[in-house]
Design an enzyme around this catalytic site. Structure first.
Site, PDB file in Angstrom:
ATOM      1  N   GLY A   1       0.821  -1.213   0.000  1.00  0.00           N
ATOM      2  CA  GLY A   1       0.000   0.000   0.000  1.00  0.00           C
ATOM      3  C   GLY A   1       0.850   1.255   0.000  1.00  0.00           C
ATOM      4  CE1 TYR A   2       5.205   0.533   0.595  1.00  0.00           C
ATOM      5  CE2 TYR A   2       6.746   0.996  -1.184  1.00  0.00           C
ATOM      6  CZ  TYR A   2       6.473   0.423   0.040  1.00  0.00           C
ATOM      7  OH  TYR A   2       7.455  -0.259   0.693  1.00  0.00           O
ATOM      8  CB  SER A   3       0.551   4.474  -5.616  1.00  0.00           C
ATOM      9  OG  SER A   3       1.839   4.217  -6.084  1.00  0.00           O
TER      10      SER A   3
ATOM     11  CD  GLU B   1       8.107  -1.778  -7.599  1.00  0.00           C
ATOM     12  OE1 GLU B   1       7.031  -2.359  -7.699  1.00  0.00           O
ATOM     13  OE2 GLU B   1       8.216  -0.610  -7.200  1.00  0.00           O
TER      14      GLU B   1
ATOM     15  CB  SER C   1      -0.673  -5.819  -8.037  1.00  0.00           C
ATOM     16  OG  SER C   1       0.524  -5.378  -7.488  1.00  0.00           O
TER      17      SER C   1
END
Lengths: 396, 355
Positions: free
Chosen positions: A125-127, A242, A159
C-alpha cells in the site's frame, strides 16, 4: 574479460539441471499459486536452496552464503527449462528483505517464515490517487488512539490486494513534520474491519490492480516497522529492489526469440513475415538493442560480484528495459497486421494474444515503478550531476 | 567470471587518453583539417606502442588483442584524433595474420611506425556502380573509392570477389587521389589501378569477412568515444549556460535530453567490450556481434550527435565550439564499411533469416 563461470559453478549448474529434470512433474503451473501443489513445491525449493536461498534458516530460508553467480545460474536454469522457480510477489521480493534489514526479532519470526512458505500473501500500500511520482506527499492518515492506530484514506495500484492476507502500508502519522519525515510503515491484516478492496480494470481488460479504501481501520500499535516517521527510509530500501527487477533483458530475449519464431512461421500474401524487409530490419534493430542490454546486464552482474557498483549502467535499466520490451511487443502486433487486433476469445489469436496484451501491459510498466520521466530525472541528477529543478514555494 | 577490463587494459586506455589530452586538443584537430599532417601524433602513438598493438611480439609488436585495439579506437574517437589507425594498426595486421601470410618484415616495419597501410575494401563490402576492382592473375584494374588511411606506403585492397591483395604505393599504374569527405579528421582517397601488380594475400572470403568484422568493431568503438565526449560536453555546457536566471541544466527538457543520451550510450560500452572480446575469443559469435555493434553504435551515435548539438543551442551549430568535428566523425563511422541497414541485413542473413 572472462565469461566462463568456472568449474565449481558448472558443477553447480549440473546439480540444478538434474534437480529440475527429476522433479519437474511436481512443479505447479503459474496459475495455481495458492494450491497445495504450489506450496509443496515452494517448500521443496527452499529445502534445496533454489529459492529463499540466502535467508537465514532461523527465518525459514535455506541459509546459504550469498553467491551472485549461483543465484544467477538458478534463475537461468529454471527459466530455460520453463519450470516454476518458486513464489514471487511483493511479500517475498520486497517485504522480506525489508524486515531482514529493519524489522524487530519478533517481526522477523512472525512474518518471514510464513511469507516464504507462501502461507501469508502480501500486498503493498504505497501509491495514492494524489501521490504517484510524488509518493512522499501521501495522505492516508494513521492516528494513535490508545494502543491502536486508526487509519483513514485510500490506496491505488495495489496489485494482489484481493488475494492478500496482509498489507505493508505507508501512512502519515506526523502531519506536522516535513513530508518525508511524517510517514510510518505499518503492517496489518486485510480482513480488518473498515477495509474495502475494489478491482481496477486496466486497458488490458484485466483487473491487474485494485483500489483499497480505509475507514477507521484499527491496527495494533506495535505493528510498525522502524520508528514513527521513519517510513520513508524503510520504503526506499526496497524500492531499489523493485526497480532492479523491471526491464530484465533476459526475459526480453525470450520474447525476441518467440517473435522471430512467429515471423518465420506466419504467412501473409504467401510470404513469411520475416521475408518482408521492413519487418526484418525492425526485428534486427531490436536484436541489436537487446544484445546491448544483455551485455550491460553482464557488466552489472560482474560489478556486483566484485562488490562495486556499475552505477550508470544499473541506473538506466528500468528506463531502457521497459521501453525496449514495449517496443518489441509492439512489433509483434505490427507484423500480425489485422490479426494484431484480435483479442479476448477471438479464434484468430496468435501466441494466445500475448503480443497485444503485453504491448499494453508494458506501457503500464513504463509508467509504474517510477515513470520513464522520473527515471530520466534520476539519471540526469544522480548519474550526470545535473541540478534539480528549482522548487516552487507552497501555494499561498 | 569477469565482465570488464583488466588493469592492463585500463592502463593502456588511460595512457592513450593522457597523450591525446595533452597533444591533440581541438586546435590540433583544426590545424590538421587545414593541413593534413599527422606526423607528430603518429610519433606519439608509436612511442606508446600503438602501431604494433595487434602484431605478435615475434614480429616486433606488442601482441595484444582486438578488445585492446577497440579501447584505443574509443580513445581516438573521444579526441577526434586525426591519425592513421584502422588500416595500419588493425585491418592490415589482422588480414596478414588471418591469411597466414609470411610477412614478418612488413609487420616489423608497421610495428615500428615506419610503414603505414591504407585500406580499400569498401567496394567489396557494398559494390558501387562507379567503382570496383577486378583482378587478372596478380594484377588489379579499376577504382577503389573512399579508401581509408591514405596516402600510405601500402594498400590492403579487396577485389570484387573479396580476394585480398597487398599493393605497394609505388606499384606501376597506381594513383592515389585525395577525396574530401565531411569528416576532415580522416584522410580518404580514390585509388585507381591499371594492371597494377599486387600480391595476393588470400582468396578465402572468410579472411576478408573477418578483417571487415574487426574494422566494423573499431569504427563502432570510435563512435562510442566520440559520442561519450559529445555527451560530456553537452552536460558541461548545460551546467554553465544560464537563461531565465538559471543554468539550463536545471530545466527538465534539457536534463531529459541528456538522460536519453546517457541511457542509450551506457549499454554500448558493454557491447563494444563484448564485440572486441568476441573477435579474439568467440569465433562463433564474432560476426553477429560485430554487425550489431556496428549498426547499433551507428544509431546511438546519430542520436547523440544530434542531441548534444541541440543542447548547445546556436553555439553547437557554429565552428567556434567545434562540436561538428565529432558530429561528422560519428557520421563517417556510420557510413563506412556498411551503413546500419546493410549491416543489419547481413546479421539477418547470418542467422538464416533471409530467404
Amino acid at each position: 574479460m572472462d565469461l566462463s563461470y568456472g568449474p565449481e559453478y558448472e558443477t553447480f549448474r549440473d546439480e540444478v539441471r538434474a534437480f529440475i529434470e527429476t522433479h519437474r512433474d511436481q512443479a505447479p503451473s503459474s496459475e495455481s499459486l495458492r494450491s497445495e501443489k504450489a506450496l509443496a513445491w515452494q517448500r521443496l525449493l527452499i529445502e534445496h536452496g533454489y529459492t529463499a536461498r540466502t535467508i537465514p534458516e532461523a527465518y525459514g530460508g535455506h541459509g546459504a552464503q550469498p553467491d551472485i553467480l549461483k543465484s544467477r545460474i538458478i534463475a537461468e536454469e529454471f527459466a530455460s527449462a520453463r519450470v516454476n522457480a518458486g513464489l514471487g510477489g511483493q511479500g517475498i521480493s520486497m517485504l522480506v528483505p525489508t524486515l531482514l534489514e529493519m524489522g524487530t526479532e519478533e517481526q522477523k519470526q512472525q512474518f518471514i517464515p510464513a511469507t516464504l512458505r507462501g502461507e501469508m500473501v502480501w500486498c503493498q500500500g504505497y501509491s495514492e490517487p494524489g501521490a504517484g511520482s510524488d509518493l512522499a506527499s501521501l495522505r492516508t492518515s494513521a492516528v494513535l488512539d490508545g494502543d491502536e492506530w486508526v487509519i483513514n484514506g485510500q490506496k491505488i495500484w495495489t496489485s494482489t490486494a484481493h488475494l492478500a492476507d496482509w498489507i505493508f502500508c505507508l501512512v502519515r502519522t506526523e502531519p506536522e513534520a516535513p513530508k518525508h519525515k511524517g510517514i510510518s510503515f505499518l503492517l496489518f491484516r486485510m480482513d480488518t474491519p473498515g477495509i474495502e478492496v475494489r478491482p481496477l480494470v486496466d486497458m488490458t481488460g484485466i483487473a491487474n490492480f485494485n483500489e483499497v479504501f480505509f475507514t477507521d481501520v484499527r491496527v495494533p500499535k506495535h505493528q510498525i516497522v522502524g520508528q514513527r516517521g521513519d517510513g520513508w527510509l524503510v520504503a526506499n530500501a526496497i524500492l531499489g529492489h523493485e526497480r532492479d527487477s523491471l526491464g530484465d533483458p533476459n526475459a526480453t530475449l525470450t520474447r525476441l526469440n518467440a517473435l522471430t519464431e512467429m515471423m518465420k512461421t506466419e504467412h501473409v500474401g504467401g510470404e513469411r513475415l520475416i521475408d518482408n524487409p521492413a519487418y526484418r530490419d525492425r526485428l534486427m534493430k531490436l536484436q541489436g538493442r537487446v544484445m546491448a542490454m544483455r551485455f550491460n546486464d553482464l557488466r552489472i552482474l560482474s560489478a556486483k560480484i566484485n562488490n562495486s557498483d556499475a552505477h550508470l549502467a544499473r541506473m538506466i535499466v528500468k528506463l531502457q528495459g521497459t521501453e525496449l520490451r514495449h517496443e518489441l511487443e509492439g512489433l509483434g502486433v505490427d507484423v500480425l497486421g489485422e490479426l494484431g487486433l484480435a483479442y479476448g476469445k477471438s479464434p484468430y489469436l496468435r501466441d494466445g494474444g500475448s503480443w497485444q496484451r503485453h504491448y499494453m501491459f508494458f506501457l503500464g510498466l513504463i509508467i509504474g515503478g517510477g515513470t520513464s520521466q522520473i527515471q530520466k530525472n534520476i539519471i540526469s541528477e544522480r548519474g550526470l550531476g545535473m541540478p534539480k529543478e528549482p522548487k516552487f514555494e507552497k501555494a499561498i | 567470471m569477469e565482465f570488464g577490463l583488466s588493469e592492463e587494459q585500463t592502463l593502456l586506455q588511460d595512457s592513450v587518453n593522457r597523450f591525446l589530452d595533452a597533444q591533440v586538443p581541438l586546435d590540433r584537430v583544426r590545424a590538421f583539417s587545414e593541413q593534413p599532417d599527422d606526423q607528430d601524433i603518429w610519433q606519439g602513438l608509436t612511442e606508446l606502442g600503438i602501431p604494433g598493438l595487434l602484431i605478435p611480439e615475434s614480429a616486433g609488436g606488442v601482441g595484444m588483442g582486438c578488445l585492446d585495439a577497440a579501447l584505443v579506437a574509443e580513445a581516438l574517437g573521444h579526441h577526434v584524433t586525426p591519425s592513421t589507425f584502422l588500416g595500419t594498426v588493425v585491418m592490415a595486421p589482422l588480414a596478414l595474420a588471418y591469411a597466414g601470410a609470411d610477412q614478418d618484415e612488413l609487420l616489423a616495419r608497421i610495428a615500428s611506425g615506419q610503414t603505414r597501410v591504407g585500406v580499400a575494401v569498401g567496394d567489396a563490402v557494398a559494390a558501387r556502380q562507379d567503382a570496383g576492382i577486378t583482378s587478372a592473375g596478380s594484377r588489379l584494374t579499376g577504382k577503389a573509392i573512399f579508401a581509408m588511411d591514405c596516402p600510405a606506403d601500402y594498400y590492403l585492397v579487396a577485389d570484387s570477389r573479396q580476394r585480398l591483395f597487398l599493393v605497394a604505393a609505388d606499384a606501376a599504374g597506381l594513383t592515389c587521389q585525395g577525396l574530401p569527405t565531411i569528416d576532415r579528421t580522416r584522410r580518404t582517397a580514390e585509388l585507381t589501378f591499371d594492371a597494377t601488380p599486387a600480391q595476393l594475400l588470400s582468396d578465402d572470403p572468410e579472411v576478408f569477412a573477418r578483417t571487415v568484422d574487426a574494422g566494423r568493431v573499431m569504427l563502432a568503438a570510435d563512435t562510442l568515444g566520440a559520442a561519450q565526449n559529445m555527451l560530456d560536453q553537452a552536460v558541461e555546457y548545460a551546467k554553465q549556460r544560464e537563461q531565465f536566471n538559471r543554468p539550463i541544466a536545471s530545466f527538465q527538457a534539457v536534463k531529459h535530453m541528456c538522460a536519453e543520451m546517457a541511457a542509450e550510450l551506457e549499454p554500448c560500452r558493454a557491447m563494444i567490450w563484448y564485440a572486441g572480446h568476441a573477435l579474439d575469443e568467440l569465433p562463433e559469435e564474432a560476426r553477429l556481434t560485430a554487425c550489431h555493434a556496428k549498426a547499433h553504435l551507428a544509431e546511438v551515435g546519430k542520436l547523440v550527435a544530434k542531441t548534444a548539438t541541440e543542447v548547445h543551442g546556436g553555439m553547437g551549430f557554429t565552428d567556434l565550439v567545434g562540436l561538428h568535428y565529432w558530429f561528422k566523425r560519428i557520421g563517417f563511422n556510420r557510413q563506412m564499411l556498411g551503413a546500419p541497414e546493410l549491416v543489419r541485413e547481413e546479421a539477418a542473413r547470418l542467422q538464416g533469416l533471409v530467404a
